[in-house]
Design a protein around this motif. Structure first.
Motif, PDB file in Angstrom:
ATOM      1  N   PHE A  12       1.011  -1.275   0.010  1.00 39.28           N
ATOM      2  CA  PHE A  12      -0.066   0.022  -0.024  1.00 39.28           C
ATOM      3  C   PHE A  12       1.036   1.192   0.097  1.00 39.28           C
ATOM      4  O   PHE A  12       0.519   2.168  -0.566  1.00 39.28           O
ATOM      5  N   GLN A  13       1.888   1.221   0.807  1.00 42.24           N
ATOM      6  CA  GLN A  13       2.629   2.406   1.074  1.00 42.24           C
ATOM      7  C   GLN A  13       3.490   2.798  -0.147  1.00 42.24           C
ATOM      8  O   GLN A  13       3.932   3.937  -0.464  1.00 42.24           O
ATOM      9  N   GLN A  14       3.925   1.758  -0.970  1.00 39.49           N
ATOM     10  CA  GLN A  14       4.533   2.167  -2.406  1.00 39.49           C
ATOM     11  C   GLN A  14       3.852   2.923  -3.364  1.00 39.49           C
ATOM     12  O   GLN A  14       4.494   3.458  -4.213  1.00 39.49           O
ATOM     13  N   HIS A  15       2.401   2.765  -3.250  1.00 42.63           N
ATOM     14  CA  HIS A  15       1.743   3.584  -4.166  1.00 42.63           C
ATOM     15  C   HIS A  15       1.612   4.788  -4.089  1.00 42.63           C
ATOM     16  O   HIS A  15       1.779   5.697  -4.955  1.00 42.63           O
ATOM     17  N   SER A  16       1.703   5.399  -2.692  1.00 41.86           N
ATOM     18  CA  SER A  16       1.784   6.778  -2.364  1.00 41.86           C
ATOM     19  C   SER A  16       1.965   7.108  -1.090  1.00 41.86           C
ATOM     20  O   SER A  16       1.825   6.269  -0.379  1.00 41.86           O
ATOM     21  N   LYS A  17       2.227   8.404  -0.846  1.00 38.78           N
ATOM     22  CA  LYS A  17       2.603   8.855   0.570  1.00 38.78           C
ATOM     23  C   LYS A  17       1.356   9.272   1.254  1.00 38.78           C
ATOM     24  O   LYS A  17       0.468   9.518   0.303  1.00 38.78           O
ATOM     25  N   SER A  18       1.076   9.563   2.423  1.00 36.63           N
ATOM     26  CA  SER A  18       0.021  10.148   3.019  1.00 36.63           C
ATOM     27  C   SER A  18      -0.258  11.579   2.667  1.00 36.63           C
ATOM     28  O   SER A  18       0.029  12.298   3.860  1.00 36.63           O
ATOM     29  N   ARG A  19      -0.515  12.027   1.408  1.00 38.73           N
ATOM     30  CA  ARG A  19      -0.562  13.618   1.283  1.00 38.73           C
ATOM     31  C   ARG A  19      -2.185  13.387   0.953  1.00 38.73           C
ATOM     32  O   ARG A  19      -2.863  12.539   0.249  1.00 38.73           O
ATOM     33  N   ILE A  20      -2.843  14.739   1.264  1.00 39.05           N
ATOM     34  CA  ILE A  20      -4.256  14.798   0.946  1.00 39.05           C
ATOM     35  C   ILE A  20      -4.609  14.653  -0.742  1.00 39.05           C
ATOM     36  O   ILE A  20      -5.613  14.131  -0.792  1.00 39.05           O
ATOM     37  N   LEU A  21      -3.749  15.133  -1.434  1.00 38.39           N
ATOM     38  CA  LEU A  21      -4.123  15.013  -2.958  1.00 38.39           C
ATOM     39  C   LEU A  21      -4.024  13.526  -3.404  1.00 38.39           C
ATOM     40  O   LEU A  21      -4.745  13.321  -4.178  1.00 38.39           O
ATOM     41  N   ASP A  22      -3.356  12.690  -2.793  1.00 39.21           N
ATOM     42  CA  ASP A  22      -3.353  11.212  -3.358  1.00 39.21           C
ATOM     43  C   ASP A  22      -4.453  10.563  -3.003  1.00 39.21           C
ATOM     44  O   ASP A  22      -4.862   9.553  -3.603  1.00 39.21           O
ATOM     45  N   LEU A  23      -5.223  11.015  -2.032  1.00 43.30           N
ATOM     46  CA  LEU A  23      -6.765  10.580  -1.423  1.00 43.30           C
ATOM     47  C   LEU A  23      -7.605  10.585  -2.894  1.00 43.30           C
ATOM     48  O   LEU A  23      -8.364   9.631  -2.871  1.00 43.30           O
ATOM     49  N   PHE A  24      -7.205  11.392  -3.583  1.00 39.04           N
ATOM     50  CA  PHE A  24      -8.341  11.816  -4.816  1.00 39.04           C
ATOM     51  C   PHE A  24      -7.949  11.140  -6.093  1.00 39.04           C
ATOM     52  O   PHE A  24      -8.294  11.553  -7.195  1.00 39.04           O
ATOM     53  N   GLN A  25      -6.820  10.195  -5.736  1.00 40.32           N
ATOM     54  CA  GLN A  25      -6.628   9.162  -6.988  1.00 40.32           C
ATOM     55  C   GLN A  25      -7.799   8.427  -7.379  1.00 40.32           C
ATOM     56  O   GLN A  25      -8.544   8.155  -6.616  1.00 40.32           O
ATOM     57  N   GLN A  26      -7.761   8.123  -8.707  1.00 35.58           N
ATOM     58  CA  GLN A  26      -8.834   7.116  -9.247  1.00 35.58           C
ATOM     59  C   GLN A  26      -9.117   5.944  -8.310  1.00 35.58           C
ATOM     60  O   GLN A  26     -10.236   5.405  -8.182  1.00 35.58           O
ATOM     61  N   ARG A  27      -8.139   5.287  -7.890  1.00 36.31           N
ATOM     62  CA  ARG A  27      -8.263   4.280  -7.252  1.00 36.31           C
ATOM     63  C   ARG A  27      -8.941   4.208  -6.071  1.00 36.31           C
ATOM     64  O   ARG A  27      -9.450   3.211  -5.327  1.00 36.31           O
ATOM     65  N   TYR A  28      -9.227   5.216  -5.205  1.00 32.72           N
ATOM     66  CA  TYR A  28      -9.980   5.746  -4.139  1.00 32.72           C
ATOM     67  C   TYR A  28     -11.184   6.002  -4.168  1.00 32.72           C
ATOM     68  O   TYR A  28     -11.729   6.447  -3.434  1.00 32.72           O
ATOM     69  N   THR A  29     -11.410   6.183  -5.559  1.00 33.85           N
ATOM     70  CA  THR A  29     -13.057   6.771  -5.790  1.00 33.85           C
ATOM     71  C   THR A  29     -13.933   6.006  -5.084  1.00 33.85           C
ATOM     72  O   THR A  29     -14.917   6.803  -4.316  1.00 33.85           O
ATOM     73  N   HIS A  30     -14.020   4.597  -5.165  1.00 40.27           N
ATOM     74  CA  HIS A  30     -14.982   3.860  -4.312  1.00 40.27           C
ATOM     75  C   HIS A  30     -14.984   4.262  -2.946  1.00 40.27           C
ATOM     76  O   HIS A  30     -16.114   4.407  -2.341  1.00 40.27           O
ATOM     77  N   SER A  31     -14.103   4.218  -2.509  1.00 39.74           N
ATOM     78  CA  SER A  31     -13.878   4.211  -0.973  1.00 39.74           C
ATOM     79  C   SER A  31     -14.557   5.852  -0.637  1.00 39.74           C
ATOM     80  O   SER A  31     -15.063   5.979   0.405  1.00 39.74           O
ATOM     81  N   LEU A  32     -14.014   6.656  -1.276  1.00 36.72           N
ATOM     82  CA  LEU A  32     -14.396   8.296  -0.824  1.00 36.72           C
ATOM     83  C   LEU A  32     -15.976   8.308  -1.160  1.00 36.72           C
ATOM     84  O   LEU A  32     -16.463   8.976  -0.250  1.00 36.72           O
TER      85      LEU A  32
END
Length: 428
Positions: free
Chosen positions: A245-265
């Motif tokens: 999980f951590q290899q895909h992105s760091k914990s930045r607010i903008l990373d949360l809006f990547q397409q892969r997290y759309t369903h969770s959001l």
């Protein structure tokens, strides 16, 4: 209706270690959950305090209705601030550290209210409490979800709402028998118990994996699962997936809006918005005046509410891992305490992977408390416009909730956290 909306990942059930697939409730696991749930009790006490204390505070300190409305609603302002930093705080100092830090604010807030001589001190204390519970509402279900095996996760995590309702009901019961200052001192008790208890429970093993403390993770996991249980596979499983999980992105607010997290959001934000816009906090905060306007005894009314909430929420705890999350969320149209009261927090604690759990949780908690402020602030204005219209609007939102859960919310029961998060966020 589809039984499961989650796309299946490449993780096979037979690859999941036995301690993840199912494990018993050890004494350490139960103790850790109980200590964490003291934070839920603190939250319930804070939410339930303003209704029974209203007449006493207004009389003793000569407050106007407008001044008391500020006192009641400023809790949600504190909640917004606490929610804004809750996830980041839990990531920086750990789940246990975040609980301890937030309880200091709640503890100080109760004392400020109990000994207040002016409205300013009342509001200051209420603001401190709001900040504390803004953090607690996020970190308690997250901590419990991260320490429990999947066969117990739903029941243990949904106990957050049961204990919260118990705290709220306790305020209603005791508030009819004691002064508002004494009632505030009762609120100090769960905060004090948690502050002490946190020294005796372990940190979340998944947070330890996140910061690279693998030895500590194994020690903690052994305590949680029992000394005779082989935890090597589960420890390796948690470490491997945390690294993935951590290899895909760091914990930045903008990373949360990547397409892969759309369903969770969409799921998380939708549930938090709908939970609040059904008007629950307007009813909780102004229960006494609502019963009075209806020509009913406020004390009998609030006690009846307290009696109804506890068994309904207790039933939810039992059913969460039996019937699943989605049926209970749709059961909200029958009984709020059975479904929407606590399960959005359960699902929030499950759907975000460790690399964005802090930012995702902060955003959802911020949205929840912001909507709570909107509802609590607008309620009196809406009822001046039309009391019946106000409750018809709330009813319509309840109907939208059933549709949203049916079409969008996945079933999360019986899934290991890593498997669930990988599949919903399309990592594998």
């Amino acid at each position: 209706m589809e039984e499961d909306l989650l796309p299946r990942s490449t993780i096979n059930a037979e690859d999941i270690p036995p301690s993840i697939a199912g494990s018993s409730a050890t004494p350490v696991l139960v103790l850790s959950t109980i200590v964490a749930l003291c934070g839920s009790m603190s939250t319930g006490c804070a939410l339930g305090y303003s209704s029974p204390a209203e007449s006493g505070i207004m009389e003793d300190l000569d407050l106007s209705t407008a001044s008391y409305s500020v006192f009641g609603s400023i809790l949600t302002i504190g909640g917004v601030i606490g929610g804004l930093i809750s996830g980041k705080m839990a990531d920086l100092i750990g789940r246990r550290g975040a609980m301890w830090f937030s309880e200091l604010f709640i503890f100080a807030g109760w004392l400020a209210i109990a000994f207040a001589k002016t409205a300013l001190w009342l509001d200051f204390g209420r603001l401190l409490m709001g900040f504390g519970i803004g953090v607690i509402c996020y970190v308690v279900p997250v901590y419990i979800a991260e320490i429990t095996p999947k066969n117990l996760r739903g029941q243990f995590t949904s106990a957050h709402q049961l204990i919260l309702c118990s705290g709220l009901s306790l305020m209603y019961f005791i508030g009819n028998a004691v002064t508002w200052r004494t009632l505030a001192l009762f609120g100090v008790i769960p905060s004090l118990v948690q502050l002490v208890g946190l020294f005796f429970i372990p940190e979340s093993p998944r947070w330890l994996a996140k910061i690279g403390k693998e030895k500590e993770l194994e020690t903690v996991l052994q305590r949680l699962r029992g000394k005779n249980v082989d935890i090597s596979q589960e420890a390796a499983y948690i470490i491997d997936y945390t690294e993935t999980f951590q290899q895909h992105s760091k914990s930045r607010i903008l990373d949360l809006f990547q397409q892969r997290y759309t369903h969770s959001l969409i799921v998380g934000l939708g549930l938090m918005l709908l939970q609040q816009f059904t008007g629950v906090n307007a009813i909780s905060f102004y229960a006494s005046s609502i019963f009075e306007k209806a020509g009913f005894s406020s004390s009998i009314g609030t006690i009846t509410m307290a009696i109804i909430q506890i068994p309904a929420t207790a039933l939810s705890v039992f059913l969460t891992d039996k019937s699943g999350r989605r049926p209970l969320l749709m059961g909200y149209s029958v009984a709020y305490s059975l479904g929407m009261a606590g399960l959005p927090w359960v699902i929030m604690s499950e759907i975000f992977p460790i690399n964005v759990k802090g930012t995702g949780g902060s955003l959802l908690t911020l949205v929840n408390w912001s909507c709570s402020w909107i509802i609590s602030y607008s309620y009196n204005y809406m009822t001046e416009w039309s009391t019946a219209g106000t409750f018809f609007i709330y009813t319509g939102i309840c109907g939208l909730t059933v549709l949203f859960v049916t079409k969008v919310v996945p079933e999360t029961k019986g899934r290991a956290l890593e498997e669930l998060q990988a599949s919903i966020n399309h990592f594998l």
